[in-house]
Design a protein around this motif. Structure first.
Motif, PDB file in Angstrom:
ATOM      1  N   LEU A  27       0.942  -1.325  -0.131  1.00 31.86           N
ATOM      2  CA  LEU A  27      -0.042  -0.152   0.044  1.00 31.86           C
ATOM      3  C   LEU A  27       0.899   1.086   0.131  1.00 31.86           C
ATOM      4  O   LEU A  27       1.561   1.427   0.945  1.00 31.86           O
ATOM      5  N   PHE A  83      -7.568   2.527  -2.017  1.00 32.41           N
ATOM      6  CA  PHE A  83      -8.417   2.176  -0.496  1.00 32.41           C
ATOM      7  C   PHE A  83      -8.409   3.630   0.131  1.00 32.41           C
ATOM      8  O   PHE A  83      -7.420   4.380   0.100  1.00 32.41           O
ATOM      9  N   LYS A 116      -5.130   3.194  15.168  1.00 30.25           N
ATOM     10  CA  LYS A 116      -5.155   2.681  14.010  1.00 30.25           C
ATOM     11  C   LYS A 116      -5.947   3.333  12.752  1.00 30.25           C
ATOM     12  O   LYS A 116      -6.853   4.159  13.164  1.00 30.25           O
ATOM     13  N   ILE A 117      -5.431   2.600  11.722  1.00 35.68           N
ATOM     14  CA  ILE A 117      -6.224   3.264  10.448  1.00 35.68           C
ATOM     15  C   ILE A 117      -6.978   2.244  10.091  1.00 35.68           C
ATOM     16  O   ILE A 117      -6.865   1.075  10.175  1.00 35.68           O
ATOM     17  N   ILE A 118      -8.592   2.612   9.619  1.00 36.98           N
ATOM     18  CA  ILE A 118      -9.341   1.540   9.163  1.00 36.98           C
ATOM     19  C   ILE A 118      -9.514   1.943   7.749  1.00 36.98           C
ATOM     20  O   ILE A 118      -9.638   3.107   7.200  1.00 36.98           O
ATOM     21  N   PHE A 119      -9.598   0.684   6.874  1.00 43.47           N
ATOM     22  CA  PHE A 119      -9.825   0.895   5.334  1.00 43.47           C
ATOM     23  C   PHE A 119     -11.056   0.572   4.967  1.00 43.47           C
ATOM     24  O   PHE A 119     -11.731  -0.167   5.674  1.00 43.47           O
ATOM     25  N   GLY A 120     -11.529   1.105   3.894  1.00 42.05           N
ATOM     26  CA  GLY A 120     -12.488   0.849   3.088  1.00 42.05           C
ATOM     27  C   GLY A 120     -12.178  -0.601   2.296  1.00 42.05           C
ATOM     28  O   GLY A 120     -11.265  -1.003   2.361  1.00 42.05           O
ATOM     29  N   TYR A 123       2.218  -1.602  13.475  1.00 41.42           N
ATOM     30  CA  TYR A 123       0.832  -2.207  13.178  1.00 41.42           C
ATOM     31  C   TYR A 123       1.005  -3.449  12.253  1.00 41.42           C
ATOM     32  O   TYR A 123       2.038  -3.603  11.453  1.00 41.42           O
ATOM     33  N   TYR A 153      -1.481  -5.661   9.641  1.00 40.22           N
ATOM     34  CA  TYR A 153      -2.753  -5.651   8.973  1.00 40.22           C
ATOM     35  C   TYR A 153      -2.762  -7.161   8.111  1.00 40.22           C
ATOM     36  O   TYR A 153      -1.477  -7.539   7.668  1.00 40.22           O
ATOM     37  N   VAL A 207      -8.542  -4.735   3.604  1.00 38.32           N
ATOM     38  CA  VAL A 207      -7.364  -4.777   4.262  1.00 38.32           C
ATOM     39  C   VAL A 207      -7.934  -4.566   5.785  1.00 38.32           C
ATOM     40  O   VAL A 207      -8.644  -3.592   6.154  1.00 38.32           O
ATOM     41  N   PHE A 254      -7.377  -4.605  10.127  1.00 40.68           N
ATOM     42  CA  PHE A 254      -6.573  -4.269  11.116  1.00 40.68           C
ATOM     43  C   PHE A 254      -6.551  -5.423  12.020  1.00 40.68           C
ATOM     44  O   PHE A 254      -7.439  -6.179  12.419  1.00 40.68           O
ATOM     45  N   PHE A 305       0.424  -7.477   5.911  1.00 45.53           N
ATOM     46  CA  PHE A 305       1.077  -6.121   6.034  1.00 45.53           C
ATOM     47  C   PHE A 305       1.615  -5.506   7.232  1.00 45.53           C
ATOM     48  O   PHE A 305       0.985  -5.548   8.085  1.00 45.53           O
TER      49      PHE A 305
END
Lengths: 113, 113
Positions: free
Chosen positions: A44, A90, A100-104, B33, B35, B43, B45, B91
């Motif tokens: 990514l 994404f 944390k990062i939340i993805f679509g 992190y 993922y 993706v 978490f 990841f």
């Protein structure tokens, strides 16, 4: 809790045509917003990010996105796409109070010659 | 340009075996992190790690999973007894303190047979 919705799973466009990839988010707190790109069989890569300030943010490869707080959207645009833009895109969100990062679910952009 | 490095790039393991996925963060990044991305899906978490402890984890990150920073440089994800459904791209991502975006590695493709 935050969530991200990417309304289109696939977007086919012709080369040199404009494109818009849609993203909506939900959050009860202020957020940071991101677009990441994933080229075939790769990791990514950050395209652009919105933190605060100007609602129009410019990223790499000619992409830009506009933050719209009232519509809770962060759509990605490019005025003229190239074959090399073929990838999965994404949208992602991170709360200002979380790590944390939340993805679509991602949008697959396919470019037709 | 500094980058997150993951090894191996691809690992095949038998069901029930333990695997360790390794990540070398970008120097001076303090947030780490993991993922995962099951083929064709979003993706997801798994866990975030800061100051030598887990700061947040998802429902996916059950007792089969563990993370550690064994030597101050590597950041590892261990799956104790792999299941078929653990097959995915994993990841690693790292973030610098005071910054909003995370940088991702190229991923490790784990195949459980």
């Amino acid at each position: 809790a935050q969530s991200v919705t990417q309304l289109d799973s696939q977007v086919p466009v012709f080369e040199e045509a404009p494109v818009e990839l849609r993203c909506n988010y939900s959050s009860s707190v202020s957020v940071y917003l991101f677009w990441y790109v994933q080229y075939p069989n790769q990791g990514l890569q950050l395209l652009l990010k919105y933190l605060s300030g100007s609602t129009l943010v410019k990223g790499i490869n000619g992409f830009e996105a506009e933050f719209n707080k009232s519509q809770t959207s962060f759509h990605l645009r490019k005025p003229s796409v190239h074959i090399s833009d073929t990838a999965e895109y994404f949208c992602a969100v991170r709360s200002s109070s979380a790590s944390k990062i939340i993805f679509g679910s991602g949008t697959r952009l396919s470019i037709r010659p | 340009e500094p980058e997150v490095t993951q090894t191996p790039s691809h690992q095949v393991t038998q069901m029930g075996q333990e695997v360790i996925l390794r990540c070398v963060p970008i120097s001076n990044h303090l947030y780490f992190y993991w993922y995962r991305q099951i083929l064709g899906q979003k993706v997801e978490f798994l866990v975030s790690f800061y100051n030598n402890e887990i700061s947040e984890k998802s429902e996916i990150f059950d007792d089969q999973f563990s993370v550690e920073r064994p030597d101050g440089s590597n950041f590892t994800l261990k799956i104790r007894s792999t299941k078929l459904e653990d097959s995915a791209m994993y990841f690693c991502a790292t973030r610098e303190r005071g910054h909003t975006e995370a940088f991702f590695g190229q991923g490790t493709r784990l195949t459980v047979v």
